[in-house]
Design a protein around this motif. Structure first.
Motif, PDB file in Angstrom:
ATOM      1  N   GLY A   1      10.061  12.738  -5.779  1.00 28.49           N
ATOM      2  CA  GLY A   1      11.359  12.137  -5.450  1.00 28.49           C
ATOM      3  C   GLY A   1      11.474  11.489  -4.098  1.00 28.49           C
ATOM      4  N   MET A   2      10.407  11.524  -3.276  1.00 28.99           N
ATOM      5  CA  MET A   2      10.458  10.846  -1.986  1.00 28.99           C
ATOM      6  C   MET A   2      10.160   9.362  -2.156  1.00 28.99           C
ATOM      7  SD  MET A   2       8.858  13.160   1.082  1.00 28.99           S
ATOM      8  CE  MET A   2       9.547  12.024   2.298  1.00 28.99           C
ATOM      9  N   ASP A   3      10.803   8.547  -1.331  1.00 28.18           N
ATOM     10  CA  ASP A   3      10.508   7.121  -1.316  1.00 28.18           C
ATOM     11  C   ASP A   3       9.311   6.912  -0.390  1.00 28.18           C
ATOM     12  OD1 ASP A   3      10.382   4.406  -1.228  1.00 28.18           O
ATOM     13  OD2 ASP A   3      12.449   4.090  -0.570  1.00 28.18           O
ATOM     14  N   THR A   4       8.149   6.747  -0.973  1.00 26.19           N
ATOM     15  CA  THR A   4       6.904   6.666  -0.184  1.00 26.19           C
ATOM     16  C   THR A   4       6.305   5.260  -0.168  1.00 26.19           C
ATOM     17  OG1 THR A   4       5.606   7.311  -2.139  1.00 26.19           O
ATOM     18  CG2 THR A   4       6.364   9.078  -0.682  1.00 26.19           C
ATOM     19  N   LYS A   5       7.058   4.267  -0.640  1.00 29.49           N
ATOM     20  CA  LYS A   5       6.480   2.920  -0.796  1.00 29.49           C
ATOM     21  C   LYS A   5       6.002   2.333   0.531  1.00 29.49           C
ATOM     22  CE  LYS A   5      10.108   1.245  -2.960  1.00 29.49           C
ATOM     23  NZ  LYS A   5      10.888   2.433  -3.310  1.00 29.49           N
ATOM     24  N   LYS A   6       6.693   2.636   1.615  1.00 26.48           N
ATOM     25  CA  LYS A   6       6.351   2.025   2.901  1.00 26.48           C
ATOM     26  C   LYS A   6       5.651   3.000   3.852  1.00 26.48           C
ATOM     27  CE  LYS A   6      10.143  -1.319   2.673  1.00 26.48           C
ATOM     28  NZ  LYS A   6      11.357  -1.849   3.357  1.00 26.48           N
ATOM     29  N   ILE A   7       5.198   4.136   3.343  1.00 25.68           N
ATOM     30  CA  ILE A   7       4.565   5.148   4.188  1.00 25.68           C
ATOM     31  C   ILE A   7       3.053   4.941   4.185  1.00 25.68           C
ATOM     32  CG2 ILE A   7       4.214   7.613   4.561  1.00 25.68           C
ATOM     33  CD1 ILE A   7       6.854   8.135   3.191  1.00 25.68           C
TER      34      ILE A   7
END
Length: 768
Positions: free
Chosen positions: A506-512
């Protein structure tokens, strides 16, 4: 022979000379010197028929347009009458709020400075004063986009946009676009350009619930429209392209860059049109708007809840195709007529507000301590079985702090990310550098600032207080939140895999970036986001997407929302093992003082994790029981600038250098709220695992320090002991850290069981 006889004779000779047709000639082909006859579709399709068809269709289209032009009249403008109230309800049906007093005050064009009027023309339609009110190319493009499902059109004139705002609606249909074209032509003939421009700037939506230029001038600059400067007017004109994205008060860095570019484009067009002197243009500076203010009736937590519900509804309108983009969707929501039922539980909402006040805000005194004015709190409570957001705390007051702390994601999550690393290790069945499965009993080296092994990117993170722990199990490392262990574990699993699993949870990891430093939780996330991640763990690995809105109904439509409970995203055993391990954090780790020893606990089983970021800018506790997940975050935000600052010394803290830890106020808020919200009900986790702190112990893990040529037997599961170790025994999973200051010498190489994930000498890369 007379002339008549002569003619008949010639005709007779001609007939006798004509060749006879053969019945087989057609089959064998034409006679020599003859022409082939056309056959099939070629007999009907030629340049004449194509040209005729084209002109026929043109005439038909022209005729249809003439009929449409004659049939469609300019309707009576009723935009203001269509704007209605929205009703927001709690889950039980009680009314939370009503909105809908239209924030619009129509002003005469003469009250708007001429230079400001021209900013709108320069931004939207340079040919406005010369055109016939329509842009045929733009309209054609819009029709094609609509038919092909590509969404929002571009290139409409000011007249067309005014017609859409005032006479029609925002629907993306071919019928509406054709009506817009016809009505625009008629309006351009019937009204002056000044009347059209006045209608346009008075009906357009500028964001911040502001309809029309007067409301926008007040919302963004706290002035009347008559007092706007050309620079401010250019910003408001630029804003119309994407109000939600370009609102400076809440815009992302990308949004700010885009609106600044549009502002420059608008002013440059004014210079090009001769409406602005180039020298004056060069002197203009971007006019940063004032911070947003809440609307009447939105005081306290109400504004946070209402805005969160509106945002969720708007996103769903885009998802289901009702709106082409977020700006259009938000305009549809704010136009009114909606009854929106939230999942918010009225009692739990009141309890959360009361708890934050009792445990934190009542202790803040900005007059005594400047730092107290910088403390912001956010919290979200979710039912893991159905995904409903039961309570939300967005800040001190919607009027005093417009930005919702429960949904902001600009602060580091710190060590609350560690369970996700372990979840990835379990779900991916990862192994250490020595090819051993990673479990709760796997032994790692907890030495402070120990360089990770197996990564192309060097990383040697400090532990809290620079403490070295030596050999510890994963369970102990989670209990004590040992950075060096989870940095190595992240490398062992692979940071790409860690982020992939974090995204599934559920984390937004697209830019990590997938680098070892992310193991410290250096990425941003919101309490809402973290509540969803931990709810997925609580729900045995089935995805939970927290839902604020239960249902939304309109007189014209109802909206279907997706089920908050999704698919199995990690294995049940992996999720349950993480939960089992996280019970140790509460019972024998960083949350034991605030949660384990809370007198209201009454035997309730709890899993959770603390987190404290670099420089103490954020502090977290996200925890759960089988029936309730709550994430609490504290954030240091300088009141005047919004800059992230340290929270050290808040409320007069002096212990541990005044640091605000996740095991302090966040855990205290969590415990007081949760144990009261459970209303005396005591529950236990039903876990599918044979690992972790929640498992009944068998025997102690073996971690010898006597020389041995082979590793000791695999450690067995055990509930951590609370007894202090003897001087001759190895550190157990629950050993308290020693108070001895770490030495500057290199750590001793373990002589017994090799430490998983390390070469025998961590400073010698050739010793593996």
């Amino acid at each position: 022979m007379g002339r008549a006889e002569e003619r008949r004779a010639r005709q007779a000779r001609g007939r006798r000379a004509a060749p006879k047709r053969s019945s087989g000639a057609g089959a064998a082909g034409a006679p020599a010197g003859g022409k082939n006859r056309r056959s099939g579709i070629r007999r009907f399709v030629n340049w004449k028929t194509i040209t005729g068809t084209f002109f026929g269709l043109c005439l038909l289209g022209m005729g249809a347009f003439i009929v449409l032009y004659m049939v469609v009249d300019v309707p009576k403008g009723n935009a203001a009458a269509r704007l209605q109230s929205n009703i927001y309800k709690y889950r039980n049906g009680d009314v939370l709020a009503r909105t809908g007093k239209v924030n619009r005050e129509v002003v005469d064009l003469s009250k708007v400075p001429k230079s400001v009027q021209r900013t709108f023309v320069a931004a939207e339609n340079k040919s406005f004063y010369k055109d016939s009110g329509v842009d045929l190319k733009g309209t054609a493009r819009g029709l094609i986009n609509t038919l092909s499902g590509k969404g929002k059109q571009g290139g409409s004139t000011i007249t067309q946009q005014y017609v859409k705002n005032y006479y029609l609606n925002q629907d993306q249909t071919v019928t509406r676009k054709l009506k817009e074209l016809v009505i625009s032509l008629k309006v351009d003939r019937q009204k002056s350009k000044d009347d059209i421009l006045a209608g346009y700037i008075n009906t357009s939506y500028y964001g911040r619930n502001a309809y029309g230029i007067q409301a926008a001038a007040q919302a963004y600059y706290r002035v009347d429209a008559s007092e706007l400067s050309v620079a401010q007017g250019a910003y408001l004109a630029s804003l119309l392209q994407a109000p939600s994205q370009y609102d400076w008060g809440v815009a992302t860095d990308t949004g700010k860059k885009l609106v600044t570019a549009r502002w420059n484009y608008t002013l440059d067009n004014m210079v090009e049109q001769g409406w602005l002197d180039s020298g004056e243009r060069q002197k203009l500076k971007f006019p940063v708007p004032k911070d947003p203010q809440g609307a009447p009736g939105m005081e306290g937590q109400t504004g946070y809840l209402v805005k969160s519900a509106e945002n969720e509804l708007a996103k769903q309108l885009v998802t289901d195709g009702t709106a082409s983009d977020l700006d259009q969707a938000q305009a549809m929501v704010e136009a009114g007529g909606w009854t929106i039922t939230l999942n918010i539980d009225k009692k739990k909402q009141a309890l959360l507000e009361k708890t934050v006040k009792a445990q934190l805000t009542s202790k803040l005194d900005p007059k005594k301590r400047k730092v107290d004015d910088n403390i912001q709190a956010g919290a979200v409570s979710v039912d893991p079985k159905n995904g409903r957001v039961l309570a939300m705390y967005g800040g001190k007051d919607y009027f005093k702090h417009y930005y919702n702390n429960a949904t902001r994601r600009d602060y580091q999550v710190a060590s609350t990310f560690k369970p996700l690393i372990f979840a990835a290790a379990l779900d991916e069945e990862a192994k250490t550098q020595r090819d051993r499965p990673i479990t709760a009993n796997t032994v790692y080296d907890g030495t402070n600032r120990r360089p990770v092994v197996g990564s192309d990117i060097g990383f040697a993170p400090p532990n809290e207080d620079e403490h070295s722990y030596g050999d510890v199990t994963v369970q102990t490392a989670m209990n004590k939140s040992i950075n060096s262990v989870f940095a190595q574990m992240g490398v062992d699993v692979g940071m790409d895999e860690v982020l992939k699993v974090a995204g599934k949870l559920g984390m937004d990891t697209k830019k990590i970036q997938a680098v070892p430093a992310q193991t410290l939780g250096s990425m941003g996330a919101s309490p809402l986001e973290m509540a969803g991640v931990y709810a997925t763990l609580d729900n045995h690995g089935k995805k939970v997407t927290p839902a604020i809105v239960a249902k939304a109904e309109h007189k014209d439509r109802s909206v279907d929302f997706p089920d908050p409970i999704g698919d199995q995203v990690i294995s049940e055993e992996a999720a349950d093992t993480v939960t089992s391990v996280l019970t140790g954090v509460v019972d024998d780790g960083t949350a034991r003082t605030s949660v384990r020893d809370n007198p209201s606990r009454g035997g309730q089983q709890v899993a959770g994790k603390t987190g404290t970021s670099d420089n103490n800018k954020s502090a977290w506790f996200t925890g759960y029981t089988p029936d309730l997940v709550t994430s609490v975050g504290l954030f240091g935000e300088e009141k005047k600038t919004g800059r992230q600052v340290s929270m050290k010394g808040a409320t007069g803290l002096v212990a541990e250098g005044g640091r605000v830890n996740g095991g302090g106020f966040p855990a205290q808020i969590w415990a007081a709220y949760t144990f009261d919200a459970l209303d005396g009900k005591v529950t236990k986790f039903d876990l599918n695992t044979t690992s972790g702190a929640a498992v009944e112990p068998t025997e102690r893990p073996t971690v010898t320090r006597t020389p041995s040529s082979t590793p000791s037997s695999t450690p067995t599961t055990e509930e951590p002991s609370t007894e202090p170790p003897t001087s001759s025994s190895p550190p157990s999973p629950t050993d308290e850290p020693t108070t001895t200051e770490p030495t500057t010498t290199r750590p001793a190489t373990p002589t017994g069981t090799p430490t998983d994930g390390l070469p025998d000498n961590p400073f010698d890369p050739n010793s593996q």
